[in-house]
Scaffold this motif. Structure first.
Motif, PDB file in Angstrom:
ATOM      1  N   LEU A  65      10.995 -38.690 -19.965  1.00  0.00           N
ATOM      2  CA  LEU A  65      10.324 -37.701 -20.808  1.00  0.00           C
ATOM      3  C   LEU A  65       9.519 -36.724 -19.954  1.00  0.00           C
ATOM      4  CD1 LEU A  65       9.566 -36.664 -23.614  1.00  0.00           C
ATOM      5  CD2 LEU A  65       7.693 -38.337 -23.642  1.00  0.00           C
ATOM      6  N   GLN A  66       8.852 -37.252 -18.937  1.00  0.00           N
ATOM      7  CA  GLN A  66       8.094 -36.386 -18.048  1.00  0.00           C
ATOM      8  C   GLN A  66       9.005 -35.429 -17.288  1.00  0.00           C
ATOM      9  OE1 GLN A  66       5.592 -38.825 -15.559  1.00  0.00           O
ATOM     10  NE2 GLN A  66       4.922 -40.105 -17.272  1.00  0.00           N
ATOM     11  N   MET A  67      10.136 -35.936 -16.839  1.00  0.00           N
ATOM     12  CA  MET A  67      11.086 -35.081 -16.140  1.00  0.00           C
ATOM     13  C   MET A  67      11.679 -34.033 -17.083  1.00  0.00           C
ATOM     14  SD  MET A  67      11.077 -35.827 -12.988  1.00  0.00           S
ATOM     15  CE  MET A  67      12.536 -34.883 -12.532  1.00  0.00           C
ATOM     16  N   ALA A  68      11.961 -34.459 -18.331  1.00  0.00           N
ATOM     17  CA  ALA A  68      12.504 -33.519 -19.311  1.00  0.00           C
ATOM     18  C   ALA A  68      11.505 -32.400 -19.600  1.00  0.00           C
ATOM     19  CB  ALA A  68      12.864 -34.256 -20.595  1.00  0.00           C
ATOM     20  N   THR A  69      10.223 -32.780 -19.721  1.00  0.00           N
ATOM     21  CA  THR A  69       9.190 -31.772 -19.943  1.00  0.00           C
ATOM     22  C   THR A  69       9.142 -30.762 -18.807  1.00  0.00           C
ATOM     23  OG1 THR A  69       7.837 -33.344 -21.207  1.00  0.00           O
ATOM     24  CG2 THR A  69       6.722 -31.413 -20.304  1.00  0.00           C
ATOM     25  N   LEU A  70       9.221 -31.264 -17.594  1.00  0.00           N
ATOM     26  CA  LEU A  70       9.190 -30.370 -16.427  1.00  0.00           C
ATOM     27  C   LEU A  70      10.392 -29.432 -16.422  1.00  0.00           C
ATOM     28  CD1 LEU A  70       7.975 -29.478 -13.741  1.00  0.00           C
ATOM     29  CD2 LEU A  70       9.216 -31.357 -12.633  1.00  0.00           C
ATOM     30  N   PHE A  76      -1.246 -46.468 -26.465  1.00  0.00           N
ATOM     31  CA  PHE A  76      -0.985 -47.119 -25.182  1.00  0.00           C
ATOM     32  C   PHE A  76      -0.473 -46.145 -24.123  1.00  0.00           C
ATOM     33  CE2 PHE A  76      -0.514 -50.728 -28.193  1.00  0.00           C
ATOM     34  CZ  PHE A  76      -1.525 -51.535 -27.691  1.00  0.00           C
ATOM     35  N   ARG A  77      -0.217 -44.886 -24.544  1.00  0.00           N
ATOM     36  CA  ARG A  77       0.177 -43.821 -23.622  1.00  0.00           C
ATOM     37  C   ARG A  77       1.396 -44.190 -22.783  1.00  0.00           C
ATOM     38  NH1 ARG A  77      -3.464 -39.854 -23.696  1.00  0.00           N
ATOM     39  NH2 ARG A  77      -5.569 -40.312 -24.469  1.00  0.00           N
ATOM     40  N   CYS A  78       2.403 -44.749 -23.425  1.00  0.00           N
ATOM     41  CA  CYS A  78       3.658 -45.042 -22.733  1.00  0.00           C
ATOM     42  C   CYS A  78       4.434 -43.739 -22.562  1.00  0.00           C
ATOM     43  CB  CYS A  78       4.490 -46.051 -23.514  1.00  0.00           C
ATOM     44  SG  CYS A  78       3.743 -47.670 -23.641  1.00  0.00           S
ATOM     45  N   GLN A  79       4.568 -43.286 -21.359  1.00  0.00           N
ATOM     46  CA  GLN A  79       5.234 -42.031 -21.063  1.00  0.00           C
ATOM     47  C   GLN A  79       6.418 -42.301 -20.146  1.00  0.00           C
ATOM     48  OE1 GLN A  79       4.512 -39.104 -22.395  1.00  0.00           O
ATOM     49  NE2 GLN A  79       2.697 -39.791 -23.490  1.00  0.00           N
ATOM     50  N   PRO A  80       7.611 -42.450 -20.702  1.00  0.00           N
ATOM     51  CA  PRO A  80       8.779 -42.696 -19.848  1.00  0.00           C
ATOM     52  C   PRO A  80       8.956 -41.572 -18.827  1.00  0.00           C
ATOM     53  CG  PRO A  80       9.314 -42.961 -22.179  1.00  0.00           C
ATOM     54  CD  PRO A  80       7.956 -42.353 -22.122  1.00  0.00           C
ATOM     55  N   LYS A  81       9.408 -41.947 -17.653  1.00  0.00           N
ATOM     56  CA  LYS A  81       9.613 -40.950 -16.608  1.00  0.00           C
ATOM     57  C   LYS A  81      10.635 -39.903 -17.019  1.00  0.00           C
ATOM     58  CE  LYS A  81       8.305 -43.801 -12.639  1.00  0.00           C
ATOM     59  NZ  LYS A  81       8.738 -44.360 -11.320  1.00  0.00           N
ATOM     60  N   MET A 121       1.147 -34.827 -29.737  1.00  0.00           N
ATOM     61  CA  MET A 121       2.531 -34.401 -29.626  1.00  0.00           C
ATOM     62  C   MET A 121       2.825 -34.132 -28.152  1.00  0.00           C
ATOM     63  SD  MET A 121       4.505 -34.209 -32.335  1.00  0.00           S
ATOM     64  CE  MET A 121       4.029 -35.262 -33.700  1.00  0.00           C
ATOM     65  N   PRO A 122       4.106 -34.123 -27.771  1.00  0.00           N
ATOM     66  CA  PRO A 122       4.431 -33.848 -26.369  1.00  0.00           C
ATOM     67  C   PRO A 122       3.778 -32.561 -25.881  1.00  0.00           C
ATOM     68  CG  PRO A 122       6.387 -34.564 -27.537  1.00  0.00           C
ATOM     69  CD  PRO A 122       5.313 -34.400 -28.572  1.00  0.00           C
ATOM     70  N   GLN A 123       3.342 -32.590 -24.654  1.00  0.00           N
ATOM     71  CA  GLN A 123       2.633 -31.440 -24.081  1.00  0.00           C
ATOM     72  C   GLN A 123       3.474 -30.174 -24.136  1.00  0.00           C
ATOM     73  OE1 GLN A 123       1.774 -31.724 -19.910  1.00  0.00           O
ATOM     74  NE2 GLN A 123       0.162 -30.174 -19.969  1.00  0.00           N
ATOM     75  N   LEU A 124       4.784 -30.330 -24.069  1.00  0.00           N
ATOM     76  CA  LEU A 124       5.674 -29.174 -24.093  1.00  0.00           C
ATOM     77  C   LEU A 124       5.447 -28.317 -25.332  1.00  0.00           C
ATOM     78  CD1 LEU A 124       8.108 -27.759 -22.685  1.00  0.00           C
ATOM     79  CD2 LEU A 124       9.594 -29.144 -24.158  1.00  0.00           C
ATOM     80  N   LEU A 125       5.122 -28.962 -26.498  1.00  0.00           N
ATOM     81  CA  LEU A 125       4.952 -28.227 -27.743  1.00  0.00           C
ATOM     82  C   LEU A 125       3.692 -27.374 -27.758  1.00  0.00           C
ATOM     83  CD1 LEU A 125       6.082 -30.877 -30.369  1.00  0.00           C
ATOM     84  CD2 LEU A 125       7.397 -28.996 -29.391  1.00  0.00           C
ATOM     85  N   SER A 126       2.752 -27.651 -26.845  1.00  0.00           N
ATOM     86  CA  SER A 126       1.521 -26.857 -26.798  1.00  0.00           C
ATOM     87  C   SER A 126       1.626 -25.684 -25.822  1.00  0.00           C
ATOM     88  CB  SER A 126       0.344 -27.747 -26.391  1.00  0.00           C
ATOM     89  OG  SER A 126       0.468 -28.167 -25.041  1.00  0.00           O
TER      90      SER A 126
END
Length: 489
Positions: free
Chosen positions: A468-473, A461-466, A341-346
């Motif tokens: 999503l990464q920005m949203a997490t931050l 395949f660990r596709c991580q859109p930028k 799951m997205p890292q944010l949830l942990s």
């Protein structure tokens, strides 16, 4: 690293790791035996016993058959809890079904479990219990009304979900205190119903005719019997709640077994006696026509004190929903830690030490499920997913018995118990689909299929859109949350 003194029944807050390396957050072992008993009983005794007796009677057709179903549900729940006890002793990690399937069958099956749990099962459970909470909250304001206005009911349910989300985000200690108080209210309310029914019988006013012709008009349809078991087993749901927090349980190998052995007979006995009390006070036709059966029972037996029943039921369902928020956040915590799951949830709040992102996601999905659904539909929808997960988890136990015979097993049950539970799981999953196909079954199948492309795209395949990464931050900064580390005591 030094730990503060542990407190039995504490809030299970995270502790900060102050040793070498990066600053981290981890959960402490704060749950003792009686706290474990309270957690299981608190999650099991919720809305089911106040809502589903009516629906079990509808599908079984007779009072006697419905009592048999309740006894059988308690027996099956006990067998399931024993299976999970062995798995919990064998794999002493938090996460329950998800962790056992992940460790046994690998990443993809584990992801499908957490995919359904986070996005459907846990929020659907909260939605169903919240609707029960709302019906009993609203019923006293509409005396004599056979059908409650759904707009009001769903509005109250949504308000309850939002309040509990805020409470759990604000303080784990307050959430734990609420669970303890509500658990006491649940047991007290069931005891009032049991004693009241037998007082009525002793006064010679009991409706014994339903019990004298207990099995008249019993259904013979396998599909109806399965749905009746779905409704009855819903009331026992929560027997595996302790497995979600294994990493926070003191002396897990011993306390897990004792908590199950204490709680399951207690709850099963109370449920059977409560159903007998309902049948002694209310006729089958009155039970079938009531939207809030416990309230109808209270009006008939308690007179001027009838208000105690809806208050007790409201506290019971409110506390049960609160317990689901608590345990559900641990599942999100583990899945985020495993990368499913997205890292944010942990992450947890750096000051409040609560899993705010996971709580917010769970609340948001539950609010969506409240809009189109009703209690019975959500229970049927959820039960199919639950027993699919239970069957898969129990198959893990049988698989490990064959493939990993030399693993140390602090606790071992006879092999026939998981075999029976696996057969029951297959029956409860397949028979309703074959006997009475419904659109919600197709929705479940399509939802499970959608998990495959999501898994391969984002996990394999660990596709991580930028974005999503920005949203997490940004959410991490906005919510003031930080990553957690695994408890490796």
């Amino acid at each position: 690293m030094e730990r503060s003194k542990e407190r039995d029944g504490g809030e299970g807050v995270a502790e900060q790791e102050l040793g070498s390396g990066p600053r981290g957050l981890k959960l402490r072992r704060e749950i003792g035996l009686w706290s474990a008993v309270s957690l299981i009983a608190g999650c099991m005794i919720g809305s089911g016993i106040f809502m589903t007796p009516q629906r079990v009677l509808i599908y079984m057709g007779s009072p006697g058959a419905s009592l048999v179903v309740w006894a059988a549900c308690g027996f099956l729940a006990t067998l399931g809890a024993l299976c999970y006890t062995e798995l919990g002793a064998l794999i002493p990690e938090s996460g329950g079904d998800y962790t056992y399937i992940l460790r046994t069958f690998g990443s993809l099956p584990g992801f499908l479990v957490i995919y359904t749990s986070v996005l459907v099962s846990r929020p659907a459970t909260i939605a169903a219990v919240s609707l029960s909470f709302a019906e009993y909250s609203v019923a006293p304001f509409y005396p004599g009304c056979s059908s409650l206005p759904q707009v009001v009911v769903k509005g109250v349910a949504a308000t309850g979900i939002l309040l509990l989300m805020l409470l759990n985000c604000w303080s784990a200690r307050l959430a734990t205190m609420l669970t303890n108080v509500c658990t006491m209210a649940k047991v007290l309310s069931l005891l009032i119903i049991v004693v009241g029914g037998f007082v009525v019988l002793g006064q010679g006013h009991g409706r014994t005719e339903a019990l004298l012709h207990a099995f008249h008009n019993t259904t013979q349809q396998a599909g109806h019997i399965s749905i009746a078991f779905y409704q009855g087993l819903w009331s026992f749901d929560g027997w595996n709640s302790l497995n979600f927090v294994m990493e926070e349980l003191r002396n897990p190998h011993q306390n897990l077994v004792w908590a199950v052995m204490i709680t399951m007979p207690l709850v099963t006995g109370l449920y059977i006696l409560v159903n007998i009390s309902y049948l002694l006070v209310l006729s089958p036709s009155e039970i079938l026509s009531s939207d809030a059966m416990a309230v109808s029972w209270g009006n008939r037996v308690l007179g001027a004190w009838a208000w105690l029943v809806p208050v007790a039921v409201v506290l019971s369902t409110f506390g049960s929903t609160n317990g689901m928020f608590f345990s559900g956040s641990r599942v999100c915590y583990v899945s985020g830690r495993e990368g499913h799951m997205p890292q944010l949830l942990s992450m947890v709040h750096v000051h409040r030490l609560t899993p705010a992102p996971a709580l917010m996601l769970t609340a948001a999905v539950a609010l969506v499920l409240i809009i189109p659904g009703n209690f019975s539909t959500i229970v049927n929808f959820l039960s199919l997913i639950a027993w699919l997960n239970y069957g898969t988890t129990i198959s893990c136990l049988l698989y490990l018995r064959m493939k990993e015979k030399n693993l140390p097993r602090p606790y071992k049950i006879p092999t026939f118990i998981p075999v029976i539970m696996l057969l029951v799981s297959v029956y409860l999953v397949l028979v309703p689909i074959v006997d009475n196909p419904r659109m919600e079954f197709l929705y479940i199948f399509l939802f499970l299929l959608s998990g495959f492309p999501v898994y391969f795209l984002f996990v394999y395949f660990r596709c991580q859109p930028k974005c999503l990464q920005m949203a997490t931050l940004h959410f991490q900064l906005l919510l003031e949350v930080a990553p957690t580390t695994k408890n490796v005591d």
